[in-house]
Design an enzyme around this catalytic site. Structure first.
Site, PDB file in Angstrom:
ATOM      1  N   LYS A 114       0.879  -1.007   0.495  1.00 61.33           N
ATOM      2  CA  LYS A 114       0.196  -0.439  -0.172  1.00 61.33           C
ATOM      3  C   LYS A 114       0.797   1.194  -0.508  1.00 61.33           C
ATOM      4  O   LYS A 114       0.645   2.499  -1.168  1.00 61.33           O
ATOM      5  CB  LYS A 114      -1.122  -0.249   0.770  1.00 61.33           C
ATOM      6  CG  LYS A 114      -2.203  -0.895   1.127  1.00 61.33           C
ATOM      7  CD  LYS A 114      -3.148  -0.533   2.340  1.00 61.33           C
ATOM      8  CE  LYS A 114      -3.821  -1.665   2.090  1.00 61.33           C
ATOM      9  NZ  LYS A 114      -4.754  -1.653   3.309  1.00 61.33           N
ATOM     10  N   LYS A 205      -8.437  -9.863  -9.182  1.00 57.87           N
ATOM     11  CA  LYS A 205      -9.472 -10.140  -7.953  1.00 57.87           C
ATOM     12  C   LYS A 205     -10.542  -8.917  -7.932  1.00 57.87           C
ATOM     13  O   LYS A 205     -10.013  -7.600  -8.793  1.00 57.87           O
ATOM     14  CB  LYS A 205      -8.362  -9.797  -7.173  1.00 57.87           C
ATOM     15  CG  LYS A 205      -9.312  -9.805  -6.024  1.00 57.87           C
ATOM     16  CD  LYS A 205      -8.928  -9.335  -4.514  1.00 57.87           C
ATOM     17  CE  LYS A 205      -9.665  -8.939  -3.402  1.00 57.87           C
ATOM     18  NZ  LYS A 205      -8.822  -8.348  -2.416  1.00 57.87           N
ATOM     19  N   LYS A 208     -12.711  -3.345  -5.284  1.00 54.76           N
ATOM     20  CA  LYS A 208     -13.398  -1.140  -5.032  1.00 54.76           C
ATOM     21  C   LYS A 208     -12.348  -0.088  -5.760  1.00 54.76           C
ATOM     22  O   LYS A 208     -12.481  -0.171  -6.150  1.00 54.76           O
ATOM     23  CB  LYS A 208     -13.637  -0.997  -4.081  1.00 54.76           C
ATOM     24  CG  LYS A 208     -13.232  -1.762  -2.792  1.00 54.76           C
ATOM     25  CD  LYS A 208     -13.257  -0.293  -1.571  1.00 54.76           C
ATOM     26  CE  LYS A 208     -12.821  -0.506  -0.664  1.00 54.76           C
ATOM     27  NZ  LYS A 208     -12.609  -1.869  -0.352  1.00 54.76           N
TER      28      LYS A 208
END
Ligand code: ADP
Ligand code: NA
Length: 338
Positions: A114, A205, A208
């Site tokens: 991240k 995958k 969102k």
């Protein structure tokens, strides 16, 4: 033997959950309340580890909670609450942070992923210490340790295994230094959890943050667009409805969705659609998704329209969670020397 306990959380970072969240996690929450004493938390403290809009966070927290209830999480049986309503989460996170090595925290691979996407300027200390807050979320609801202690389960996907391992380590470290306080939680892989991929990029995958609007099906989506997306899902040039992860990732994903929603094995679906092509298969699947999500959407909108009722249910959840969290924190405070 005593009922096991389960704790799970989900971030309020979108205006709707998606099909992957539902089949990979939330549907199991509904099932687990039958076998476990369940604590389900909308983790809004985690949602501010990246830049956010306060009004969007407030709205999404309510939408997330309403969807959980609309999916069948029963507020009389399970404790459904919002993390920020229970201040002990932040307090225990501080204590656990003081038991975590800097290098140990630095080895968390999700942070590395991240933060490399955010860049140094966009990476907060909160994002770095996120797994410690997650450990606090879990350990606050630990059953009491000792003879005959209850089993403590946390449902996890692959991406959360390392964080759960850290939680176990911190529980054991605290117990060792200050006396038995926590039951180290066990990873629980719920039966029937399915990994769902993107409708347009079936090897990635459904997500969102990464999926395009055409690749993702939202639980709260309008029926028309929902049907269209499924009809337009990427398949391949063949026509056989068969499961083949390598050569037919798109069809395979649709089969997995169908199988999970209808509760029939993939092989039964392959037989049912032998020789009939993709068209009928997708049409039936679209109907199945609509039949699943339409009542959830209607119940969610009804709850969001009844502010008082939703507030009351969340206050009741926070109250029940607080009673457990406060008891844990009393012990922690006393043992740490506060
Ligand atoms: P996203 O990947 O869309 O950001 P989150 O990371 O917030 O979703 O995941 C919330 C929960 O939903 C987690 O338990 C996660 O494992 C599950 N989940 C998310 N995407 C999928 C997917 N495509 N298939 C199965 N489960 C998923
Ligand atoms: Na994610």
């Amino acid at each position: 033997t005593a009922t096991p306990r389960v704790l799970s959380g989900i971030q309020p970072t979108a205006d709707s959950f998606h099909l992957g969240n539902y089949l990979g996690a939330l549907r199991q929450w509904v099932a687990l309340q039958e076998s476990h004493e369940a604590f389900y938390c909308v983790v809004d403290l985690h949602a501010i580890t990246v830049e956010h809009d306060p009004d969007a966070l407030r709205r999404r927290t309510r939408i997330a909670a309403a969807q959980l209830l609309a999916m069948g999480v029963d507020p009389e049986r399970a404790t459904v609450f919002v993390q920020s309503h229970v201040p002990e989460h932040a307090e225990l996170a501080w204590v656990l942070g003081c038991l975590t090595g800097f290098g140990e925290a630095g080895r968390m691979t999700q942070f590395k992923d991240k933060s490399s996407k955010q860049g140094t300027a966009g990476t907060t200390v909160g994002l770095f210490t996120y797994p410690i807050l997650q450990a606090a979320d879990i350990l606050l609801y630990s059953p009491e340790p000792g003879p005959g202690e209850r089993v403590f389960h946390v449902p996890v996907g692959e991406d959360q295994r390392q964080h759960l391992e850290l939680t176990r380590t911190l529980a054991q470290r605290f117990n060792h230094r200050f006396g038995d306080t926590f039951v180290p939680p066990e990873a629980y892989i719920p039966a029937g959890a399915a990994k769902i991929t993107d409708l347009q990029e079936p090897t990635a995958k459904m997500s969102k943050s990464a999926s395009s609007p055409q690749g993702i099906v939202d639980v709260l989506e309008e029926p028309g667009p929902m049907r269209k997306k499924i009809m337009r899902a990427v398949t391949d040039t063949g026509s056989e409805v068969v499961y083949d992860e390598e050569k037919k990732a798109g069809v395979t994903n649709l089969l997995r969705i169908y199988s999970a929603l209808e509760g029939v094995p993939v092989t039964a679906l392959e037989e049912r659609y032998a020789g009939s092509g993709y068209g009928q298969f997708k049409k039936d699947l679209a109907q199945l998704v609509l039949d699943t999500f339409t009542p959830i959407r209607e119940r969610t909108l009804a709850l969001l329209g009844d502010e008082e009722r939703l507030d009351r249910l969340l206050a009741q959840g926070a109250d029940r969670a607080s009673r457990v969290a406060a008891r844990t924190m009393d012990t922690v405070r006393e043992r740490v020397g506060f």
